[in-house]
Design a protein around this motif. Structure first.
Motif, PDB file in Angstrom:
ATOM      1  N   LYS A 188      27.188  68.231 -10.709  1.00  0.00           N
ATOM      2  CA  LYS A 188      27.873  69.241  -9.904  1.00  0.00           C
ATOM      3  C   LYS A 188      26.856  70.129  -9.184  1.00  0.00           C
ATOM      4  CE  LYS A 188      31.375  72.873 -10.224  1.00  0.00           C
ATOM      5  NZ  LYS A 188      32.257  73.666 -11.132  1.00  0.00           N
ATOM      6  N   ASP A 189      27.096  70.371  -7.912  1.00  0.00           N
ATOM      7  CA  ASP A 189      26.229  71.192  -7.063  1.00  0.00           C
ATOM      8  C   ASP A 189      24.816  70.601  -6.946  1.00  0.00           C
ATOM      9  OD1 ASP A 189      28.315  73.043  -6.734  1.00  0.00           O
ATOM     10  OD2 ASP A 189      27.739  74.113  -8.564  1.00  0.00           O
ATOM     11  N   THR A 190      24.721  69.289  -7.119  1.00  0.00           N
ATOM     12  CA  THR A 190      23.421  68.610  -7.007  1.00  0.00           C
ATOM     13  C   THR A 190      23.517  67.521  -5.940  1.00  0.00           C
ATOM     14  OG1 THR A 190      22.999  68.966  -9.363  1.00  0.00           O
ATOM     15  CG2 THR A 190      21.637  67.330  -8.245  1.00  0.00           C
ATOM     16  N   SER A 191      22.458  67.349  -5.214  1.00  0.00           N
ATOM     17  CA  SER A 191      22.410  66.284  -4.207  1.00  0.00           C
ATOM     18  C   SER A 191      21.075  65.554  -4.318  1.00  0.00           C
ATOM     19  CB  SER A 191      22.571  66.859  -2.793  1.00  0.00           C
ATOM     20  OG  SER A 191      21.514  67.768  -2.505  1.00  0.00           O
ATOM     21  N   ILE A 192      21.073  64.318  -3.861  1.00  0.00           N
ATOM     22  CA  ILE A 192      19.846  63.512  -3.883  1.00  0.00           C
ATOM     23  C   ILE A 192      19.128  63.700  -2.546  1.00  0.00           C
ATOM     24  CG2 ILE A 192      18.888  61.209  -4.193  1.00  0.00           C
ATOM     25  CD1 ILE A 192      21.566  60.416  -5.491  1.00  0.00           C
ATOM     26  N   PRO A 193      17.886  64.141  -2.567  1.00  0.00           N
ATOM     27  CA  PRO A 193      17.140  64.297  -1.306  1.00  0.00           C
ATOM     28  C   PRO A 193      17.071  62.976  -0.547  1.00  0.00           C
ATOM     29  CG  PRO A 193      15.957  65.287  -3.150  1.00  0.00           C
ATOM     30  CD  PRO A 193      17.079  64.500  -3.749  1.00  0.00           C
ATOM     31  N   CYS A 194      17.109  63.058   0.736  1.00  0.00           N
ATOM     32  CA  CYS A 194      17.016  61.859   1.579  1.00  0.00           C
ATOM     33  C   CYS A 194      15.540  61.528   1.827  1.00  0.00           C
ATOM     34  CB  CYS A 194      17.738  62.081   2.900  1.00  0.00           C
ATOM     35  SG  CYS A 194      17.746  60.612   3.965  1.00  0.00           S
TER      36      CYS A 194
END
Length: 224
Positions: A89-95
């Motif tokens: 939750k509230d986390t994303s994977i850097p591109c």
């Protein structure tokens, strides 16, 4: 693909260790099968050839990021699971800014080795080779012809090494035992006599004392 948990069954989403986990495990998918093991085979295979882990991530998100720098984006199903996971939750994977495919990372690999590796590490589990296909892969052509003699040679050398080491230990133990026995026999205290010498009765002194006194009750009359 066979699912040991049965139709609709679920597995744990945690499988150690992180460096060898497939994308479906890292995003938390609980419906998986043999392809997760094929992914791990690919990671170990690469490490055996290079001496270095393929993707040494410091966290699950970092692991996914490192994988994407080589293998590209996650498949839509895994993206959905990641986005709906309470864990992320509230986390994303850097591109990744730059992507280098396996062929670019390992240009010195032979074509069969690179093909084997790529067959293990497809982002889509359904796109990975099966274990049966891996066994029949061209990378292993002629494998038994050189592997069996080399294995027997290594096992023979190892057996001789173990036997030599065991012999040295036995000889050392025997010498220590003999030395201990010899040393102990020189310093043992004398054992005390178990039978004490008793003084012999003095016959002559008895004769000098004369006859012994009679019983003091002999002068009383008999009542029978």
């Amino acid at each position: 693909h066979i699912s040991l948990a049965g139709p609709g069954g679920e597995y744990t989403d945690y499988v150690a260790t992180r460096w060898y986990r497939s994308p479906e495990l890292l995003v938390g998918d609980t419906h998986y099968g043999p392809p997760v093991d094929v992914w791990a085979i690919g990671c170990v295979f690469s490490e055996l050839l290079t001496g270095q882990p393929l993707w040494p991530g410091r966290s699950d998100v970092d692991q996914l990021f490192l994988i994407m720098t080589t293998q590209g984006d996650l498949i839509p199903q895994h993206v959905k699971i990641f986005q709906e996971s309470s864990y992320f939750k509230d986390t994303s994977i850097p591109c990744p800014e730059r992507r280098v495919p396996l062929s670019g990372r390992y240009p010195h690999f032979s074509k069969p080795a690179l093909s084997f590796l790529e067959g293990c590490l497809a982002m889509d589990p359904l796109g990975r080779l099966t274990c049966e296909e891996l066994i029949e892969h061209p990378y292993f052509d002629g494998f038994s012809e050189w592997f069996q003699p080399e294995l027997e040679m290594l096992l023979s050398a190892e057996a001789k090494k173990v036997a030599k080491s065991k012999s040295k230990v036995q000889q050392s133990s025997r010498r220590a035992h003999i030395s201990s026995m010899a040393s102990g026999s020189q310093h043992l205290p004398p054992l005390p006599s178990l039978i004490q010498d008793k003084p012999q009765p003095d016959i002559t002194s008895t004769e000098r004392r004369g006859p012994t006194k009679s019983n003091s009750m002999e002068h009383l009359p008999s009542i029978t």
